[in-house]
Enzyme design. Structure first.
Site, short mmCIF file in Angstrom:
data_model
loop_
_atom_site.label_atom_id
_atom_site.label_comp_id
_atom_site.label_asym_id
_atom_site.label_seq_id
_atom_site.Cartn_x
_atom_site.Cartn_y
_atom_site.Cartn_z
N CYS A 184 80.17 -18.40 -17.86
CA CYS A 184 80.51 -19.04 -19.13
C CYS A 184 81.87 -19.71 -19.03
CB CYS A 184 80.52 -18.01 -20.25
SG CYS A 184 78.96 -17.12 -20.43
N HIS B 224 56.27 -16.94 14.40
CA HIS B 224 56.12 -15.63 13.79
C HIS B 224 55.83 -15.74 12.29
CE1 HIS B 224 57.47 -13.85 17.56
NE2 HIS B 224 58.45 -14.75 17.56
N ARG C 15 80.35 -26.21 -15.14
CA ARG C 15 80.15 -24.81 -14.76
C ARG C 15 78.73 -24.35 -15.05
NH1 ARG C 15 84.97 -21.76 -14.27
NH2 ARG C 15 83.90 -19.90 -14.97
N LYS D 203 70.45 -26.97 -0.87
CA LYS D 203 70.84 -28.13 -1.69
C LYS D 203 69.63 -28.72 -2.40
CE LYS D 203 75.03 -27.93 -1.46
NZ LYS D 203 74.74 -26.51 -1.61
N TRP E 66 76.31 -19.44 -20.75
CA TRP E 66 75.17 -19.43 -19.85
C TRP E 66 74.45 -18.11 -20.10
CZ3 TRP E 66 73.21 -16.55 -15.73
CH2 TRP E 66 72.27 -17.19 -14.92
N ASN F 159 83.46 -14.28 -20.98
CA ASN F 159 82.83 -14.64 -19.72
C ASN F 159 82.69 -13.37 -18.91
OD1 ASN F 159 81.92 -15.82 -17.34
ND2 ASN F 159 83.96 -16.46 -16.70
#
Length: 685
Positions: free
Chosen positions: A2, A579, A33, A560, A99, A126
């Site tokens: 946050c 494998h 953020r 990414k 968040w 936060n």
């Protein structure tokens, strides 16, 4: 994850509209953020510190982006005829981007969270309160009603409970102080947090405290005399009556446009903003029968730091997105990372590396039983890319640890170990927990971060600042390549006492000097990567095969694509192809194979042949001039990159994959700077 921002003006008249815009702009600077809702709190009318209890504060909360909050605030203002021209000589406002961790994105779960309908105590937070369920049960038994699903709501309600009880027990006019209330609240909290408290019982005051989450105080003096004053003058924190503006933020990017004078708040500190001053107290677990007390620490006299960041660094300039800007900034960020650290030598002097942050600890590192790299995500991948050269030049066993896994299983760390903590932000929660664990076990702790004054930078024994410059995009790009370069220089410094590897070290140093030019060259593939992204736009999955130095490139390239393009991608060690992963190969699945010239080149040629035999849809990254030897019968798409020293090749090879991820994301219509469900600095668990 946050974002926290607060603004307090003292002895300088500011209109309500101005205060709102400062808070909104602070939140805009924190957008990168990652967040899903936002909120602010301001005063409803003029208040005075001598007026006792102030009128209830105004709280505005909204799901969605910051512009949704701005729109709703001004709609509410218009509906209530709130005077935006009303001026405040002193005013404290708080703001937050959330968040979601506990409870879905919704206004009721947004911050500030409140103690009651009268907003007696408000908190922005936060972090994660791990014992919130126990606290909530206790508060419910005492008659409190909860409106949200958050862990945060227990904090303002606990503050009100403490305040009410203290005043019931108080004698005469003696009243509990704001700091005492917050201390008692902190005593009951478990977990990681950065908090800012606002209360109508303490008008025009703010209190900030932290444990494990980042928080900074910014100070802007508004007189000529104070602007000329020395940064070491502790009066910056005193109540001198001079006009000033004070800011609190979880990130320096929200402060730099206002001031470069900052104080990094330490874990366990309580910072009380009142009467234009900042009193700093320490929450000390070691004193008192209950284990905690409030003491004034020596750090109250410590100097303000000066931010190295410039406003230009947090603007996009000619670029459309931060991620695009930061990819293209890599030649310069690599130069900055190496500046003053590479020594060319002379006619009779060998080329060498000088890392001032670790030079006094090199002998200890060389005697280590092993070197343990510890990180998360991109930082872990950067360390993995550097592991082979560190093993080669130091002769010391190097092991890799994902920070959360090390802490979960309490893996063995010894006094004879050197532990290297890699983090772009220096505030990553899992990495900080691993650091605490390593310190407890007596290991030498080395920090590699991009943030001066971060928790990792402060708490490790020594370290190296990456110096890549401010990185705003959530998907780390320039910090990743600078991390690899810093760890290559670390390997050179550790192995500097070995005569047999001198020629190899000097070749790597020459390669480091040429690296920015080579990265600039590979950035010319931008349009080619955009064309490739257009071909892959509808695909659901992507595999990336790498080996040796470029196993890390496969992991990072896949990460990414995964984190910004929202496309399933997987980095695979090519030696493990038979494998299991070979079962996925058909004519539709796109596969990137990294086959640049190094010790694993012939093995990667064999991998390409086997994938081709199974009709794999191949995209091969190779060294310039090798297209014919790696592309069987011209049946695959080739990405040609310049050749550098093998241990530096991952810096070159990741750039086309960064560009591919960027263009895939934009073409698919996603926000590349704010990927779904992700945030820049993972400061919660």
């Amino acid at each position: 994850m946050c974002g926290i921002f607060a603004y307090l003006n003292f002895n300088i008249s500011r209109e309500r509209r101005y205060i709102l815009e400062v808070l909104f702009n602070g939140l805009r600077r924190l957008e990168y953020r990652g967040y899903d809702s936002a909120g602010i709190s301001i005063d409803s009318s003029l208040t005075s510190s001598n007026a006792g209890v102030a009128p209830p504060s105004l709280v505005f909360r909204q799901e969605g982006n910051i512009e949704s909050l701005v729109k709703s605030v001004y709609q509410d203002v218009a509906a209530t005829d709130l005077n935006l021209q009303e001026s405040f000589l002193i005013h404290a406002g708080i703001a937050h981007t959330r968040w979601a961790t506990h409870g879905e994105p919704a206004p009721r779960n947004s911050h500030p969270q409140s103690s009651d309908a009268g907003n007696e105590f408000l908190v922005v937070h936060n972090g994660v309160i791990t014992n919130y369920e126990v606290l909530k049960e206790s508060l419910v038994r005492h008659g409190f009603t909860f409106e949200s699903d958050t862990d945060t709501e227990v904090i303002p309600k606990l503050a009100k409970f403490v305040f009410d009880n203290a005043n019931e027990e108080g004698v005469g006019d003696k009243r509990v102080t704001f700091s005492q209330v917050v201390l008692e609240v902190m005593r009951h909290l478990e977990g990681a947090y950065a908090l800012i408290f606002k209360s109508r019982h303490y008008p025009n005051e703010l209190i900030a405290c932290k444990r494990g989450s980042p928080l900074l105080l910014g100070v802007k003096e508004l007189t000529e005399e104070d602007n000329r004053a020395s940064f070491n003058d502790s009066k910056f924190l005193s109540s001198n009556g001079e006009p000033k503006e004070l800011f609190l933020s979880s990130d320096p990017s929200a402060l730099v446009e206002h001031t470069k004078k900052v104080l990094v708040i330490e874990d366990g500190e309580v910072v009380h903003l009142k009467d234009g001053g900042a009193s700093i107290f320490k929450f000390d677990h070691a004193k008192g029968k209950g284990g905690e007390t409030l003491v004034r620490p020596a750090s109250v006299q410590r100097a303000l730091s000066v931010l190295e960041m410039e406003v230009e660094q947090i603007n996009k300039g000619k670029y459309e997105h931060y991620m695009q800007k930061e990819i293209h900034e890599q030649p310069e960020s690599l130069k900055t990372t190496m500046r003053g650290r590479l020594i060319r030598g002379g006619s009779c002097k060998a080329k060498s590396v000088l890392l001032g942050g670790i030079k006094d600890h090199l002998k200890t590192i060389r005697r280590s039983r092993r070197i343990v790299f510890i990180g998360c995500g991109t930082s872990y991948n950067a360390a993995l890319a550097a592991r082979p050269i560190l093993e080669e030049l130091s002769g010391i066993p190097v092991t890799m640890e994902i920070a959360s896994d090390l802490v979960d299983r309490q893996g063995p760390i010894y006094r004879e170990d050197t532990t290297v903590f890699v983090s772009q932000s220096g505030e990553t929660a899992d990495t900080l927990q691993a650091l605490e664990y390593a310190l407890e076990n007596g290991a030498l702790c080395v920090g590699i971060t991009n943030t001066v004054g971060s928790a990792i930078a402060r708490n490790t024994h020594c370290g190296v600042h990456i110096n890549a410059g401010c990185e705003i995009g959530v998907a780390s790009t320039k910090a990743y390549t600078s991390q690899i370069v810093v760890m290559a220089m670390l390997a050179l410094a550790i192995g500097d006492d070995t005569i047999s590897s001198q020629a190899r070290r000097e070749a790597i140093i020459d390669g480091l000097f040429d690296l920015p030019k080579k990265v600039k060259e590979v950035l010319k593939l931008d349009q080619e990567m955009k064309d490739l992204a257009q071909l892959l736009i509808a695909e659901q999955s992507l595999l990336v095969f790498g080996r040796g130095y470029n196993y890390a490139t496969a992991l990072e390239g896949a990460l990414k694509v995964k984190e910004v393009a929202l496309m399933h991608s997987e980095g695979i060690l090519a030696g493990e192809m038979k494998h299991g992963p070979l079962a996925l190969v058909d004519e539709t699945l796109p596969i990137v194979v990294i086959a640049t010239r190094d010790a694993c080149f012939s093995k990667q040629q064999s991998v390409i042949q086997q994938l081709h035999a199974r009709k794999g849809r191949l995209i091969v990254m190779c060294t310039k001039g090798d297209a014919a030897s790696v592309c069987v019968g011209g049946s695959c798409r080739v990405i040609e990159v310049p050749q550098v020293e093998d241990c530096l090749q991952p810096v070159i090879n990741i750039v086309p994959l960064q560009l591919l991820a960027y263009h895939l994301t934009v073409l698919r219509g996603y926000n590349v700077d704010q990927p779904r469900n992700l945030a820049k600095s993972v400061t919660t668990q």
